[in-house]
Design a protein around this motif. Sequence first.
Motif, PDB file in Angstrom:
ATOM      1  N   ARG A   1       6.494  -3.050 -11.186  1.00 51.95           N
ATOM      2  CA  ARG A   1       5.919  -1.769 -10.733  1.00 51.95           C
ATOM      3  C   ARG A   1       4.955  -1.206 -11.775  1.00 51.95           C
ATOM      4  NH1 ARG A   1      11.299  -0.590  -9.159  1.00 51.95           N
ATOM      5  NH2 ARG A   1      11.492   0.880 -10.884  1.00 51.95           N
ATOM      6  N   MET A   2       5.329  -1.335 -13.058  1.00 54.05           N
ATOM      7  CA  MET A   2       4.446  -0.811 -14.119  1.00 54.05           C
ATOM      8  C   MET A   2       3.096  -1.512 -14.101  1.00 54.05           C
ATOM      9  SD  MET A   2       6.313   0.235 -17.618  1.00 54.05           S
ATOM     10  CE  MET A   2       6.983  -1.352 -18.028  1.00 54.05           C
ATOM     11  N   LEU A   3       3.104  -2.839 -14.011  1.00 59.94           N
ATOM     12  CA  LEU A   3       1.817  -3.542 -14.070  1.00 59.94           C
ATOM     13  C   LEU A   3       0.992  -3.292 -12.809  1.00 59.94           C
ATOM     14  CD1 LEU A   3      -0.007  -5.210 -15.865  1.00 59.94           C
ATOM     15  CD2 LEU A   3       0.933  -7.283 -14.833  1.00 59.94           C
ATOM     16  N   LEU A   4       1.655  -3.238 -11.655  1.00 57.64           N
ATOM     17  CA  LEU A   4       0.913  -2.899 -10.421  1.00 57.64           C
ATOM     18  C   LEU A   4       0.227  -1.544 -10.588  1.00 57.64           C
ATOM     19  CD1 LEU A   4       3.533  -4.001  -7.734  1.00 57.64           C
ATOM     20  CD2 LEU A   4       1.199  -4.900  -7.931  1.00 57.64           C
ATOM     21  N   SER A   5       0.949  -0.619 -11.202  1.00 57.82           N
ATOM     22  CA  SER A   5       0.398   0.722 -11.403  1.00 57.82           C
ATOM     23  C   SER A   5      -0.754   0.698 -12.414  1.00 57.82           C
ATOM     24  CB  SER A   5       1.534   1.643 -11.858  1.00 57.82           C
ATOM     25  OG  SER A   5       1.014   2.819 -12.394  1.00 57.82           O
ATOM     26  N   MET A   6      -0.557   0.000 -13.540  1.00 57.08           N
ATOM     27  CA  MET A   6      -1.602  -0.034 -14.570  1.00 57.08           C
ATOM     28  C   MET A   6      -2.868  -0.704 -14.058  1.00 57.08           C
ATOM     29  SD  MET A   6       0.273  -0.616 -18.232  1.00 57.08           S
ATOM     30  CE  MET A   6       1.727  -1.532 -17.851  1.00 57.08           C
ATOM     31  N   LEU A   7      -2.702  -1.714 -13.221  1.00 51.77           N
ATOM     32  CA  LEU A   7      -3.872  -2.432 -12.695  1.00 51.77           C
ATOM     33  C   LEU A   7      -4.386  -1.807 -11.397  1.00 51.77           C
ATOM     34  CD1 LEU A   7      -2.727  -6.129 -13.339  1.00 51.77           C
ATOM     35  CD2 LEU A   7      -4.349  -4.778 -14.682  1.00 51.77           C
ATOM     36  N   GLU A   8      -3.688  -0.749 -10.949  1.00 44.79           N
ATOM     37  CA  GLU A   8      -4.089  -0.022  -9.727  1.00 44.79           C
ATOM     38  C   GLU A   8      -4.224  -0.963  -8.532  1.00 44.79           C
ATOM     39  OE1 GLU A   8      -7.547   2.247 -10.870  1.00 44.79           O
ATOM     40  OE2 GLU A   8      -6.347   3.656 -12.032  1.00 44.79           O
ATOM     41  N   VAL A   9      -3.198  -1.785  -8.355  1.00 47.00           N
ATOM     42  CA  VAL A   9      -3.184  -2.726  -7.228  1.00 47.00           C
ATOM     43  C   VAL A   9      -2.494  -2.051  -6.037  1.00 47.00           C
ATOM     44  CG1 VAL A   9      -2.378  -4.973  -6.407  1.00 47.00           C
ATOM     45  CG2 VAL A   9      -3.033  -4.686  -8.813  1.00 47.00           C
ATOM     46  N   ALA A  10      -3.210  -1.976  -4.910  1.00 46.44           N
ATOM     47  CA  ALA A  10      -2.607  -1.394  -3.704  1.00 46.44           C
ATOM     48  C   ALA A  10      -1.458  -2.296  -3.251  1.00 46.44           C
ATOM     49  CB  ALA A  10      -3.653  -1.298  -2.604  1.00 46.44           C
ATOM     50  N   HIS A  11      -0.317  -1.699  -2.962  1.00 44.93           N
ATOM     51  CA  HIS A  11       0.829  -2.512  -2.533  1.00 44.93           C
ATOM     52  C   HIS A  11       1.810  -1.656  -1.752  1.00 44.93           C
ATOM     53  CE1 HIS A  11       2.185  -0.573  -6.271  1.00 44.93           C
ATOM     54  NE2 HIS A  11       3.408  -0.714  -5.806  1.00 44.93           N
ATOM     55  N   GLU A  12       2.636  -2.349  -1.000  1.00 41.28           N
ATOM     56  CA  GLU A  12       3.707  -1.680  -0.253  1.00 41.28           C
ATOM     57  C   GLU A  12       5.029  -2.077  -0.900  1.00 41.28           C
ATOM     58  OE1 GLU A  12       5.910  -2.249   4.065  1.00 41.28           O
ATOM     59  OE2 GLU A  12       3.923  -3.102   3.743  1.00 41.28           O
ATOM     60  N   VAL A  13       5.864  -1.085  -1.172  1.00 40.61           N
ATOM     61  CA  VAL A  13       7.187  -1.371  -1.743  1.00 40.61           C
ATOM     62  C   VAL A  13       8.182  -1.535  -0.588  1.00 40.61           C
ATOM     63  CG1 VAL A  13       9.089  -0.433  -3.112  1.00 40.61           C
ATOM     64  CG2 VAL A  13       6.726  -0.149  -3.896  1.00 40.61           C
ATOM     65  N   VAL A  14       8.876  -2.665  -0.574  1.00 38.75           N
ATOM     66  CA  VAL A  14       9.919  -2.900   0.429  1.00 38.75           C
ATOM     67  C   VAL A  14      11.262  -2.809  -0.300  1.00 38.75           C
ATOM     68  CG1 VAL A  14      10.832  -4.482   2.160  1.00 38.75           C
ATOM     69  CG2 VAL A  14       8.355  -4.469   1.638  1.00 38.75           C
ATOM     70  N   PRO A  15      12.033  -1.737  -0.044  1.00 37.50           N
ATOM     71  CA  PRO A  15      13.291  -1.569  -0.785  1.00 37.50           C
ATOM     72  C   PRO A  15      14.308  -2.643  -0.392  1.00 37.50           C
ATOM     73  CG  PRO A  15      12.642   0.473   0.331  1.00 37.50           C
ATOM     74  CD  PRO A  15      11.774  -0.613   0.870  1.00 37.50           C
TER      75      PRO A  15
END
Length: 145
Positions: free
Chosen positions: A17-31
């Motif tokens: 989650r941290m790297l997705l956020s830092m790289l600003e990658v659009a994504h859907e979280v599936v719990p």
Amino acid sequence: MMKLYDAALSGNCHKVRMLLSMLEVAHEVVPISLPDLDHKTPEHLARNPLGTVPVIEDGDVVIYDSQAILVYLARKFGGDDWLPSDAAGEALVQQWLSFAVNEIWNGPALARAFLLFNRDVDLARCQATAQGALAHLDARLSDHD
Ligand SMILES: N[C@@H](CCC(=O)N[C@@H](CS)C(=O)NCC(=O)O)C(=O)O
């Protein structure tokens, strides 16, 4: 859109989650609920035969293991600053990924698992490993960005 199969309290998912956020990658979280054993369903085992999280799905590409996912994201979205392609730079990244899997896992991560989830580990030993690991990290960060 990229999907992250995620458990909120998982440290391995947190890294992704941290790297997705830092790289600003659009994504859907599936719990994925670990207490409900969502990670052992046939659907999830088809994504990851080891039955763990995190897993990402990016089109036809499905990757499990947080280190492998970080490498994928860094290569695809981060460029050379995040994952150098020269031999020494790439090895340095691998060195810190291995540090995460060994010293960080056996130190602070397992101490946290003991305190939060009553995991059966030797707390004093985990704390000693954590002190060594965090001192090593502090030393590195004291003179590097
Ligand atoms: N090496 C894997 C370890 C994955 C892992 O053990 N994930 C935990 C959550 S942090 C999990 O899914 N545990 C459930 C289980 O093992 O049944 C990674 O880095 O992603």
